[in-house]
Each structure stands twice: as C-alpha cells, then as structure tokens.
Design a protein around this motif. Structure first.
Motif, mmCIF file in Angstrom:
data_model
loop_
_atom_site.group_PDB
_atom_site.id
_atom_site.type_symbol
_atom_site.label_atom_id
_atom_site.label_comp_id
_atom_site.label_asym_id
_atom_site.label_seq_id
_atom_site.Cartn_x
_atom_site.Cartn_y
_atom_site.Cartn_z
ATOM 1 N N THR A 59 43.090 32.323 50.945
ATOM 2 C CA THR A 59 42.627 30.836 49.310
ATOM 3 C C THR A 59 42.029 30.221 50.483
ATOM 4 N N ARG A 60 40.713 29.040 50.159
ATOM 5 C CA ARG A 60 40.307 28.327 50.692
ATOM 6 C C ARG A 60 40.702 27.198 49.920
ATOM 7 N N VAL A 61 40.949 26.158 50.753
ATOM 8 C CA VAL A 61 41.342 24.724 49.936
ATOM 9 C C VAL A 61 39.818 24.216 49.965
ATOM 10 N N ILE A 62 40.210 23.483 48.473
ATOM 11 C CA ILE A 62 39.161 22.299 47.839
ATOM 12 C C ILE A 62 39.221 20.769 48.450
ATOM 13 N N TRP A 227 46.682 30.651 39.819
ATOM 14 C CA TRP A 227 46.191 32.679 39.796
ATOM 15 C C TRP A 227 46.053 33.495 40.681
ATOM 16 N N GLY A 228 46.023 34.294 40.772
ATOM 17 C CA GLY A 228 46.154 35.461 42.092
ATOM 18 C C GLY A 228 45.716 37.197 41.531
ATOM 19 N N ARG A 229 45.765 37.355 43.026
ATOM 20 C CA ARG A 229 44.638 38.145 42.606
ATOM 21 C C ARG A 229 44.472 40.030 43.973
ATOM 22 N N ILE A 230 45.255 41.559 43.480
ATOM 23 C CA ILE A 230 45.154 41.812 44.693
ATOM 24 C C ILE A 230 44.903 42.731 43.893
ATOM 25 N N ASP A 231 43.796 43.460 44.650
ATOM 26 C CA ASP A 231 43.241 44.524 44.844
ATOM 27 C C ASP A 231 43.127 45.412 45.041
ATOM 28 N N PRO A 232 42.690 46.907 44.268
ATOM 29 C CA PRO A 232 44.012 48.185 44.252
ATOM 30 C C PRO A 232 43.281 48.544 45.207
ATOM 31 N N THR A 254 54.041 31.946 49.522
ATOM 32 C CA THR A 254 52.299 32.143 48.313
ATOM 33 C C THR A 254 52.234 33.899 48.615
ATOM 34 N N SER A 255 52.118 34.014 49.473
ATOM 35 C CA SER A 255 51.749 35.879 50.041
ATOM 36 C C SER A 255 53.143 36.159 48.314
ATOM 37 N N LEU A 256 54.355 36.142 49.545
ATOM 38 C CA LEU A 256 55.020 36.853 48.954
ATOM 39 C C LEU A 256 55.252 36.739 48.145
ATOM 40 N N ARG A 257 54.835 35.662 46.995
ATOM 41 C CA ARG A 257 55.564 34.780 45.585
ATOM 42 C C ARG A 257 54.301 35.974 44.411
ATOM 43 N N LEU A 258 52.966 36.289 44.797
ATOM 44 C CA LEU A 258 52.234 37.182 44.703
ATOM 45 C C LEU A 258 52.441 38.839 44.200
ATOM 46 N N PHE A 272 46.961 44.112 41.176
ATOM 47 C CA PHE A 272 46.765 42.771 39.931
ATOM 48 C C PHE A 272 46.630 41.301 40.081
ATOM 49 N N GLU A 273 45.480 41.060 39.291
ATOM 50 C CA GLU A 273 44.758 40.059 38.531
ATOM 51 C C GLU A 273 45.594 38.996 37.436
#
Length: 341
Positions: A59-62, A227-232, A254-258, A272-273
């Motif tokens: 992720t990138r901080v805005i 919101w998070g996403r792990i691609d196949p 954050t990585s662990l929780r997703l 996951f999305e």
C-alpha cells in the motif's frame, strides 16, 4: 481480557521522531526459541533460513491530513477509508462545529461536504468538483504522521519519502506499514542471495490504527474495517512455500492481519478481496504465519495485544522492558523486532 494487562510505561524519549539512516541501520531485537538477542535489520538475512518467505504490504500512503474552515471554525480531518469515488470516511477535529451538509474549505480550491455522522464520531466527506480526489489531496493534504510524532514536530518535506516504504505502489493508506520502512534494495538483494523470498499483498491501513482502546475489556473493543487484497498467484506462492518447509513471515501487523483473514482452518491462504476487521488477542490460533517482523507498539494498543497473542503476554512485557532499558527506539520511525514463536 482486561486492557490494563497490556499497559506498560514508556519514557517519552524512546519515541523516534525520525527513521534510521540508512533505513536498514535500525536495530533489530530477535525473540525465538533460543531466547533474545540484539542485532541490526541489515543482518536479517543471517537470522532467516533459505526457503523462508517475507510478506510485505505494498500500500502507498496518501496525503490524507487536511486543515480547513467552516466559516470561522477551524476544522481538521484525517481520512480513514474510501467509501466511494468522491467520498471518504474521516475522523474530524472540532467536529462539534459541523452539521451534516456543511461545506468545509480546505484551501487551494479543495472543498468537501460533511455528511453521514457515524456512531464512532467519524463523518463522511464528499469532495466537490470533477478532479480525481487523489489530485485534490496532493494539492491540499499533508502526510498523516501518527499523533505521537505530529504532536512533537511538524510534518515536513522529508516525511514525504521517509513515511513511504520501498514497496509502496497502490495508493490508499492513511498510515504506513511501518515495519517495511526498514527495507532497502541492498537488504532485499542480500535476502535473495540467502534464498529468502519476498511476496506482496495490499492492505490500505486506516487511521483507526492510531485510536486508543477505550474499553476496559478487549471484548468490548471494535476494530475499524480496512480494505485488502491477496491475488491468486500470491496465495499460491504462500501455500507452496509452507509446503516446501519454508516459513511465512509477515512484515508488519498489517500483512499479518490480512494473511490471517484470508486463511482457512486448514492453514491454506485463499485469494482475498474486501474488508477485514480482524482483532487478534491472546488465545487466538495463528494459521497463516510462522513469524512476524514488526516495530515496537503503543501500550494498551491492539497491536501490542496482537504480538502478545503471538509470543505470550508476559514474554512481550519482558521483551519491551529489555528494549526500553537498552535504548531501542519505538513506534513508526523506530527500531524493529523479529518474533519467531
């Protein structure tokens, strides 16, 4: 559990106001079955095994912190979570001076309408105009440094780089996945040479990560969704690494929780999305990860509860007491710990 069980005293001078330079010069406290030892992040390759897989949040901080006015009232807003193409949920300072439907002027031709006040006190901000909201934030917003840094110094030009990881690719976070701030291209090259792999997922960290736990009991605390996403392909890599005997080590909570949100009872990570509001406290059975690299966290915070769940509450109190006594630097710009249960 009583939240007081996760309290400890942290001297104010242990809070880091700037990151280590270079980034991988930060200190690293290692906790594993052999005990406790002190190192540096640049030595991480020596602490892992060939076949291990590090998982980073890309992720990138805005620039999600805005200062504006509604008439004579000064209004501060920290965006929390996107709810639509032009709508963001926000935590608002001086919110009592706002009514739903009020217009807030943030300067530089950026304005929003406040609406939809939630039970947690947050408001939705509907940004006006036709320009993408990302352009409006680039024009009027600043980097959303954590309160424990922002209260002690102003945000400046250095933070635009310091508060982004080398993996930052997908804009949407309002807080950095700070464990990954320690990584450099040179360190990644050393890890690769040692046979340690890298994978990425996306979790857009929300401002709720800074909120204190106000409840007396952990059962009464509610996490804000992110919101998070792990691609196949990434899910397949994670499962294959463990099948070969490698360890999956999350870089950052954050990585662990997703990863834990996407993992089934069989220990396999699925694509996951969507939103996750997972809250990990002692007694939780970890399924997706074999370790965690993370910074040092706030007393009474959900993140200190998470590391206590992974390693044991008493052991983490002892670990943090050692870190404080030995001068480790805490929080977002601070040093790191490698936790291998």
């Amino acid at each position: 559990m009583n939240v007081d069980l996760f309290d400890f005293h942290l001297p104010p001078d242990r809070v880091a106001l700037r990151p280590a330079v270079p980034r991988d010069a930060a200190r690293l406290l290692i906790i594993d079955e052999q005990g406790r030892r002190d190192a540096q992040v640049r030595e991480l390759a020596d602490q892992l095994r060939a076949g291990d897989l590090l998982v980073f949040n890309d992720t990138r901080v805005i620039p999600a912190r805005l200062e504006g006015r509604r008439g004579d009232a000064r209004i501060g807003a920290t965006l929390h979570k996107r709810e639509g193409s032009r709508r963001w949920r926000a935590f608002v300072r001086n919110a009592r001076r706002l009514r739903e439907g009020d217009r807030i002027e943030f300067g530089r031709d950026v304005a929003a309408i406040a609406t939809d006040r939630a039970a947690d006190g947050s408001l939705a901000l509907d940004f006006l105009g036709d320009e993408p909201v990302e352009l409006l934030l680039d024009r009027a917003g600043v980097m959303p440094l954590p309160p424990y840094i922002a209260a002690r110094r102003p945000t400046d030009a250095r933070d635009a780089d310091d508060y982004q990881t080398m993996f930052a690719a997908k804009p949407g976070a309002v807080a950095a996945p700070t464990a990954a701030l320690h990584f450099t291209p040179d360190l990644i090259a050393r890890l690769a040479k040692a046979g340690v792999g890298c994978a990425t997922l996306t979790l857009h960290v929300g401002a709720g990560t800074f909120l204190p736990v106000k409840a007396d009991d952990t059962d009464a605390h509610r996490m804000h969704a992110e919101w998070g996403r792990i691609d196949p392909a990434t899910a397949d890599r994670l499962n294959a690494a463990r099948a070969r005997g490698g360890r999956v080590i999350a870089v950052g909570t954050t990585s662990l929780r997703l990863l834990e949100s996407a993992c089934g009872e069989d220990g396999r990570v699925r694509p996951f999305e969507g939103d996750t509001a997972i809250f990990i406290t002692p007694g939780y059975c970890f399924r997706a990860v074999d370790g965690l690299l993370t910074n040092f966290h706030l007393p009474r915070s959900t993140l200190f509860m998470l590391v206590s769940a992974l390693m044991g509450r008493e052991r983490m109190h002892e670990t943090y007491a050692h870190a404080i006594a030995e001068g480790y630097r805490f929080y977002s710009y601070g040093d790191a710990s490698l936790l291998l249960p």
